[in-house]
Design an enzyme around this catalytic site. Structure first.
Site: not given
Ligand code: NAP
Length: 270
Positions: A65, A86, A232
């Site tokens: 992204k 996205n 979500g």
């Molecule tokens: P991302 O860019 O990988 O970010 C996830 C964040 O969560 C990381 O930056 C980290 O923050 C934290 N994290 C990751 N692994 C972790 C762990 N094991 N324990 C604690 N914190 C952890 O992913 P994203 O795109 O933001 O997506 C995050 C979530 O949102 C996913 O589950 C995704 O499926 C969901 N999502 C849903 C939608 C929807 O339309 N419903 C859209 C986008 C994303 P820190 O390093 O700061 O702790």
């Protein structure tokens, strides 16, 4: 036939083809939406392929992204501010980037009657989704945002709000809104929750961006103590609808979003 798709690294569980192809079926538009699994070293070639192969639009997911932004001719103001794209529209001579997670999150809040005005919000995680959520909350009169991160130093360089770690969160006083933007609790780790029950009871509402499972452990904890919660899934469908609007120059009615959302609940989400 219009051709659309999703660029990402690992896409085997993606619901996007089901969502988009159902929108096109309901809209009576001849189009197809496919998955494009791309290895990191081939992303540049894939980006050139959008114009070369006349793809009308692509969605972009983890881990591209941010990286795709360097291949675009234009980036919308909200995607610029969030720092992630996205949705890409190919107008023939140029590629434009958007962030429809921002729009999808807004529709999720509206559907669940959650008004951010004057509220205190806690956002778990500092990744791409968290940045879209924070941007939306900032634009809709939130009173205060606290980010919870495993890595305060790193997160503080990318967000302008207070960043605390998980240990500090246990000592906060009452807050309004908790938004989980981490993958904790997502299938197959369905028994995991980012927070203990005693922290969750400090909130009035819990929003989990995860949609598989339909009821995450975090949502279950909220339910156990009478706190309202939502997943979500509606955001996922609404962000797809916003991409369909951008790519086809049309307006999609809420009823159509509901139709696709209900189809997913009936056939694809447990
Ligand atoms: P991302 O860019 O990988 O970010 C996830 C964040 O969560 C990381 O930056 C980290 O923050 C934290 N994290 C990751 N692994 C972790 C762990 N094991 N324990 C604690 N914190 C952890 O992913 P994203 O795109 O933001 O997506 C995050 C979530 O949102 C996913 O589950 C995704 O499926 C969901 N999502 C849903 C939608 C929807 O339309 N419903 C859209 C986008 C994303 P820190 O390093 O700061 O702790």
């Amino acid at each position: 036939m219009k051709v659309f798709g999703l660029f990402g690294e690992k896409l085997s569980h993606s619901l996007s083809p089901v969502i988009h192809n159902h929108f096109y079926h309901l809209l009576n538009i001849e189009a197809t939406y496919s998955l494009y699994q791309i290895r990191p070293e081939l992303l540049a070639d894939a980006m050139k392929g959008i114009k070369a192969l006349s793809l009308q639009g692509v969605n972009v997911t983890i881990p591209y992204k941010v990286k795709v932004m360097e291949y675009l001719d234009r980036i919308s103001p909200e995607a610029c501010r969030i720092g992630a794209v996205n949705t890409i529209f190919n107008s023939g001579d140029r590629l434009s980037g958007y962030n429809t997670d921002y729009i999808g999150f807004g529709k999720l809040l509206q559907r669940n009657d959650i008004d951010p005005t004057g509220k205190n919000a806690v956002v778990l995680g500092s990744g791409g989704a968290a940045k879209s959520v924070v941007a939306y909350l900032e634009d809709h009169n939130i009173s205060n945002i606290t980010i919870v991160s495993r890595n305060i130093l790193q997160a503080s360089t990318t967000v302008k709000h207070e960043v605390i770690d998980y240990d500090h969160l246990t000592s906060i006083t009452k807050h309004d809104l908790l938004i989980n933007c981490t993958p904790i609790g997502m299938h197959p780790n369905v028994h995991q929750s980012p927070l203990p029950q005693e922290t969750i009871i400090k909130f009035n509402a819990v929003v989990d961006l995860i949609y598989n499972p339909a009821t995450t452990q975090l949502m279950q904890q909220a339910k156990n103590t009478g706190i309202r919660s939502c997943n979500g899934l509606y955001m996922l469908v609404a962000q797809a609808a916003a991409a369909v609007e951008i790519w086809n120059g049309i307006k999609i009615q809420e009823e159509l979003i509901d139709d696709v959302y209900n189809m997913l609940i009936e056939n694809h989400i447990k």
